[in-house]
Design an enzyme around this catalytic site. Structure first.
Site, PDB file in Angstrom:
ATOM      1  N   HIS A  76       0.715  -1.149  -0.128  1.00  0.00           N
ATOM      2  CA  HIS A  76       0.020   0.067   0.021  1.00  0.00           C
ATOM      3  C   HIS A  76       0.977   1.323  -0.021  1.00  0.00           C
ATOM      4  O   HIS A  76       1.849   1.390   0.843  1.00  0.00           O
ATOM      5  CB  HIS A  76      -0.803  -0.103   1.253  1.00  0.00           C
ATOM      6  CG  HIS A  76      -1.916  -1.124   1.312  1.00  0.00           C
ATOM      7  ND1 HIS A  76      -3.046  -0.888   2.377  1.00  0.00           N
ATOM      8  CD2 HIS A  76      -2.333  -2.010   0.406  1.00  0.00           C
ATOM      9  CE1 HIS A  76      -3.770  -1.786   1.971  1.00  0.00           C
ATOM     10  NE2 HIS A  76      -3.446  -2.662   0.958  1.00  0.00           N
ATOM     11  N   TYR A 205      -8.628   4.809   8.700  1.00  0.00           N
ATOM     12  CA  TYR A 205      -8.390   5.258  10.035  1.00  0.00           C
ATOM     13  C   TYR A 205      -9.573   6.292  10.223  1.00  0.00           C
ATOM     14  O   TYR A 205      -9.745   7.160   9.736  1.00  0.00           O
ATOM     15  CB  TYR A 205      -7.308   5.839  10.575  1.00  0.00           C
ATOM     16  CG  TYR A 205      -6.345   4.723  10.715  1.00  0.00           C
ATOM     17  CD1 TYR A 205      -5.549   4.482   9.576  1.00  0.00           C
ATOM     18  CD2 TYR A 205      -5.650   4.365  11.852  1.00  0.00           C
ATOM     19  CE1 TYR A 205      -4.295   3.515   9.774  1.00  0.00           C
ATOM     20  CE2 TYR A 205      -4.791   3.381  12.070  1.00  0.00           C
ATOM     21  CZ  TYR A 205      -4.208   2.918  10.846  1.00  0.00           C
ATOM     22  OH  TYR A 205      -2.967   2.382  11.112  1.00  0.00           O
ATOM     23  N   PRO A 296      -1.834   0.341  19.596  1.00  0.00           N
ATOM     24  CA  PRO A 296      -1.634  -0.306  18.254  1.00  0.00           C
ATOM     25  C   PRO A 296      -2.022   1.056  17.186  1.00  0.00           C
ATOM     26  O   PRO A 296      -1.817   0.510  15.940  1.00  0.00           O
ATOM     27  CB  PRO A 296      -2.808  -1.243  18.115  1.00  0.00           C
ATOM     28  CG  PRO A 296      -3.828  -0.882  19.433  1.00  0.00           C
ATOM     29  CD  PRO A 296      -2.932  -0.405  20.411  1.00  0.00           C
ATOM     30  N   LYS A 300       2.893  -0.322  15.230  1.00  0.00           N
ATOM     31  CA  LYS A 300       4.190  -0.518  15.152  1.00  0.00           C
ATOM     32  C   LYS A 300       4.743  -1.512  16.050  1.00  0.00           C
ATOM     33  O   LYS A 300       6.099  -1.586  16.120  1.00  0.00           O
ATOM     34  CB  LYS A 300       4.705   1.212  15.988  1.00  0.00           C
ATOM     35  CG  LYS A 300       4.599   2.090  14.943  1.00  0.00           C
ATOM     36  CD  LYS A 300       5.222   2.327  13.772  1.00  0.00           C
ATOM     37  CE  LYS A 300       4.974   3.280  12.970  1.00  0.00           C
ATOM     38  NZ  LYS A 300       5.410   3.200  11.534  1.00  0.00           N
TER      39      LYS A 300
HETATM   40  P1  FAD Z   1       5.758 -11.224  21.315  1.00  0.00           P
HETATM   41  O1  FAD Z   1       5.058 -11.554  19.937  1.00  0.00           O
HETATM   42  O2  FAD Z   1       4.878 -11.257  22.431  1.00  0.00           O
HETATM   43  O3  FAD Z   1       6.450 -12.796  21.467  1.00  0.00           O
HETATM   44  C1  FAD Z   1       7.034 -13.195  22.764  1.00  0.00           C
HETATM   45  C2  FAD Z   1       7.049 -14.794  22.981  1.00  0.00           C
HETATM   46  O4  FAD Z   1       7.536 -15.119  23.955  1.00  0.00           O
HETATM   47  C3  FAD Z   1       5.647 -15.352  22.722  1.00  0.00           C
HETATM   48  O5  FAD Z   1       5.757 -16.207  21.795  1.00  0.00           O
HETATM   49  C4  FAD Z   1       5.251 -15.858  24.398  1.00  0.00           C
HETATM   50  O6  FAD Z   1       4.375 -17.070  24.136  1.00  0.00           O
HETATM   51  C5  FAD Z   1       6.756 -16.005  24.734  1.00  0.00           C
HETATM   52  N1  FAD Z   1       6.871 -16.294  26.157  1.00  0.00           N
HETATM   53  C6  FAD Z   1       6.348 -15.532  26.922  1.00  0.00           C
HETATM   54  N2  FAD Z   1       6.673 -15.672  28.290  1.00  0.00           N
HETATM   55  C7  FAD Z   1       7.501 -16.779  27.966  1.00  0.00           C
HETATM   56  C8  FAD Z   1       8.342 -17.667  29.052  1.00  0.00           C
HETATM   57  N3  FAD Z   1       8.094 -17.470  30.177  1.00  0.00           N
HETATM   58  N4  FAD Z   1       9.028 -18.596  28.441  1.00  0.00           N
HETATM   59  C9  FAD Z   1       9.265 -18.798  27.137  1.00  0.00           C
HETATM   60  N5  FAD Z   1       8.832 -18.034  26.199  1.00  0.00           N
HETATM   61  C10 FAD Z   1       7.780 -16.999  26.702  1.00  0.00           C
HETATM   62  N6  FAD Z   1       0.889  -4.743  16.888  1.00  0.00           N
HETATM   63  C11 FAD Z   1       0.474  -4.142  15.686  1.00  0.00           C
HETATM   64  O7  FAD Z   1       1.305  -3.625  15.308  1.00  0.00           O
HETATM   65  N7  FAD Z   1      -0.766  -3.880  15.317  1.00  0.00           N
HETATM   66  C12 FAD Z   1      -1.686  -5.026  15.734  1.00  0.00           C
HETATM   67  O8  FAD Z   1      -2.910  -5.222  15.238  1.00  0.00           O
HETATM   68  C13 FAD Z   1      -1.188  -5.647  16.927  1.00  0.00           C
HETATM   69  N8  FAD Z   1      -2.420  -6.578  17.528  1.00  0.00           N
HETATM   70  C14 FAD Z   1      -2.005  -7.106  18.824  1.00  0.00           C
HETATM   71  C15 FAD Z   1      -2.893  -7.828  19.160  1.00  0.00           C
HETATM   72  C16 FAD Z   1      -2.506  -8.665  20.612  1.00  0.00           C
HETATM   73  C17 FAD Z   1      -3.553  -9.279  21.192  1.00  0.00           C
HETATM   74  C18 FAD Z   1      -1.538  -8.453  21.025  1.00  0.00           C
HETATM   75  C19 FAD Z   1      -0.896  -9.217  22.510  1.00  0.00           C
HETATM   76  C20 FAD Z   1      -0.254  -7.708  20.464  1.00  0.00           C
HETATM   77  C21 FAD Z   1      -0.550  -6.951  19.364  1.00  0.00           C
HETATM   78  N9  FAD Z   1       0.287  -6.169  18.729  1.00  0.00           N
HETATM   79  C22 FAD Z   1      -0.205  -5.375  17.547  1.00  0.00           C
HETATM   80  C23 FAD Z   1       1.494  -6.110  19.138  1.00  0.00           C
HETATM   81  C24 FAD Z   1       2.599  -6.905  18.258  1.00  0.00           C
HETATM   82  O9  FAD Z   1       1.997  -8.075  17.900  1.00  0.00           O
HETATM   83  C25 FAD Z   1       3.832  -7.269  19.275  1.00  0.00           C
HETATM   84  O10 FAD Z   1       4.355  -5.822  19.299  1.00  0.00           O
HETATM   85  C26 FAD Z   1       4.711  -8.188  18.826  1.00  0.00           C
HETATM   86  O11 FAD Z   1       4.438  -9.362  18.617  1.00  0.00           O
HETATM   87  C27 FAD Z   1       6.095  -8.061  19.441  1.00  0.00           C
HETATM   88  O12 FAD Z   1       6.842  -9.263  19.196  1.00  0.00           O
HETATM   89  P2  FAD Z   1       7.702  -9.825  20.380  1.00  0.00           P
HETATM   90  O13 FAD Z   1       8.375 -10.795  19.683  1.00  0.00           O
HETATM   91  O14 FAD Z   1       8.463  -8.602  21.130  1.00  0.00           O
HETATM   92  O15 FAD Z   1       6.703 -10.240  21.738  1.00  0.00           O
HETATM   93  C1  DHB Z   2      -3.723  -3.079  11.707  1.00  0.00           C
HETATM   94  C2  DHB Z   2      -3.556  -3.004  13.051  1.00  0.00           C
HETATM   95  C3  DHB Z   2      -3.219  -1.924  13.461  1.00  0.00           C
HETATM   96  O1  DHB Z   2      -2.790  -1.487  14.673  1.00  0.00           O
HETATM   97  C4  DHB Z   2      -3.285  -0.718  12.609  1.00  0.00           C
HETATM   98  O2  DHB Z   2      -2.761   0.536  12.967  1.00  0.00           O
HETATM   99  C5  DHB Z   2      -3.460  -0.827  11.261  1.00  0.00           C
HETATM  100  C6  DHB Z   2      -3.574  -2.317  10.859  1.00  0.00           C
HETATM  101  C7  DHB Z   2      -4.089  -4.633  11.469  1.00  0.00           C
HETATM  102  O3  DHB Z   2      -4.273  -5.492  12.146  1.00  0.00           O
HETATM  103  O4  DHB Z   2      -4.243  -4.881  10.170  1.00  0.00           O
END
Ligand code: FAD
Ligand code: DHB
Length: 394
Positions: A76, A205, A296, A300
């Site tokens: 996009h 948005y 969200p 980011k």
């Molecule tokens: P995570 O993806 O959380 O990965 C951490 C991993 O560590 C997980 O797999 C977990 O199971 C594992 N873990 C936790 N504790 C332990 C332990 N004690 N021992 C071993 N493993 C462990 N961001 C957006 O930009 N747009 C969105 O729409 C969006 N939607 C989201 C919806 C939800 C429900 C959540 C929770 C987050 C969302 N986010 C979104 C945020 C985005 O998904 C996260 O910022 C991203 O996943 C961060 O990646 P990470 O690897 O740091 O953490």
């Molecule tokens: C999506 C999530 C977001 O937080 C956003 O700002 C835009 C798109 C998504 O899940 O597609």
């Protein structure tokens, strides 16, 4: 039975931060082991983010894991800001010298990364229990965990805490070391995945009297939509009909219709801004959601996690190649500069687009003026665009 193992970098968590880090290290000849407490199936099925910045796309491509994203991702070059029932396009291509974003599911990225780790002999251990981290203030840090009933100990040179907001690494750092910066928002997002072709080619948005709404998508057949709701909203009070009705109202615009379809998944997510400083203690490095959470609205979270581990992988590669710890010592400082700018952007997008329970008519007029400004001034639109497509890596 006690099982002992050694690796160079022990990684806790197989989310985007942990898996990208593990594969980046492999590409530089550095050995790592990832321990994850969930199953592979759970991690690869968890619907989360969907917007990849240009820098994230470029990195995954350079790592050799971008083929499916290139084939299936939707590129996009703009978004729409909708208020007062009118749409206003922010043209990224024009405002950022040709940059864009790619819509591709986080869990699809994780599938590809897991496959790449398996294909190259990488170790990602799923369904481990009772993970704990030890001795990271000296030169032989350890990760202890249980797997299939066995007590295991992984000795490493460094530990990467990629275990998300609720993980064990951040709370294992002695009290008094970290400073936490927090802002809670008085609302959440109710998100759905729907078997309905997206009603717009680009994300919308929307600011509406009844609250924020967002139209996004995953594929040309699947829509992803969000509604501002109470932070503790009861999802069971939201039948499919009520969700579509509310989305129709908030997203409505003359001559435009939202296509409905069966709802495949729904859930409520709370919203907060959170940062810890520093992101390192001894030989334990925090990356991604374990160190910071963004609301969200700016899409980011995933991108920031990937940016952190890029800095960490580079610093570790320098250390193993030369013995120089300079970049490792600067890890936190280098990441936090970018983290705070992204926090600022996510807070700003959130503040501009949501209704706040304690706001007054002045605040509402100010929000509308902000939206008017950002969609009518090239300078303001450029600021939004350059942040949305992703600030440069340090
Ligand atoms: P995570 O993806 O959380 O990965 C951490 C991993 O560590 C997980 O797999 C977990 O199971 C594992 N873990 C936790 N504790 C332990 C332990 N004690 N021992 C071993 N493993 C462990 N961001 C957006 O930009 N747009 C969105 O729409 C969006 N939607 C989201 C919806 C939800 C429900 C959540 C929770 C987050 C969302 N986010 C979104 C945020 C985005 O998904 C996260 O910022 C991203 O996943 C961060 O990646 P990470 O690897 O740091 O953490
Ligand atoms: C999506 C999530 C977001 O937080 C956003 O700002 C835009 C798109 C998504 O899940 O597609």
């Amino acid at each position: 039975m006690q099982i002992s193992q050694r690796t160079q970098v022990g990684i806790v968590g197989a989310g985007p931060a942990g898996l990208v880090l593990s594969h980046l290290l492999y590409l530089q000849g550095i050995d790592s082991v990832v321990v994850e407490n969930r199953s592979r199936q759970y991690v690869e099925g968890r619907v989360r983010a969907g917007v990849l910045e240009q820098g994230t796309v470029d990195l995954l491509t350079d790592m050799g894991v971008g083929e499916r994203m290139k084939a299936e991702g939707l590129v996009h070059y703009g978004i729409e800001l909708r208020f007062g029932g009118q749409g206003h396009r922010i043209d990224f291509q024009d405002l950022t010298d040709g940059k864009g974003i790619t819509i591709y599911s986080q869990h699809e990225v994780l599938k590809v990364l897991n496959n790449a780790r398996v294909a190259t002999g990488g170790q990602v251990l799923f369904e481990v229990e009772n993970v704990s981290v030890h001795d990271f203030d000296n030169s032989k840090p350890k990760i202890r965990y249980e797997k299939d009933g066995n007590a295991c100990e992984l000795t490493c040179d460094f530990i990467a805490g990629c275990d998300g907001f609720h993980g064990v690494c951040r709370p294992s750092i002695p009290s008094g070391v970290l400073t936490e910066y927090v802002r809670e928002y008085p609302f959440g997002w109710l998100g759905i995945l729907a078997d309905a072709p997206p009603s717009s080619e680009e994300l919308i948005y929307t600011y509406h009297d009844r609250g924020f709404a967002l139209l996004s998508m995953r594929t040309p057949q699947i829509s992803r939509l969000y509604l501002q709701c109470d932070p503790d909203e009861d999802i069971d009070a939201w039948g499919d009909e009520r969700i579509w009705q509310e989305l129709q109202i908030r997203l409505s615009s003359t001559g435009w219709k939202l296509t409905e379809g069966p709802i495949l998944q729904k859930g409520v997510t709370g919203m907060r801004s959170f940062v810890v400083e520093p992101m390192q203690y001894g030989r334990l490095f925090l990356a991604g959601d374990s160190a910071h959470i963004v609301p969200p609205t700016g899409a980011k979270g995933l991108n920031l996690a990937v940016a952190d581990v890029q800095v960490l992988a580079r610093a570790l590669a320098r250390f193993y190649a030369t013995g120089n710890q300079c970049q490792l010592n600067n890890y936190s400082h280098n990441c936090l500069r970018r983290v705070w700018k992204v926090q600022r952007f996510s807070w700003w997008m959130t503040s501009m687009l949501h209704r706040f329970p304690d706001e007054n008519p002045f605040d509402q007029r100010r929000q509308l003026a902000e939206l008017d400004y950002v969609t009518s001034s090239r300078a303001a639109a450029k600021t939004l665009a350059e942040n949305y497509v992703g600030l440069p890596m340090q």
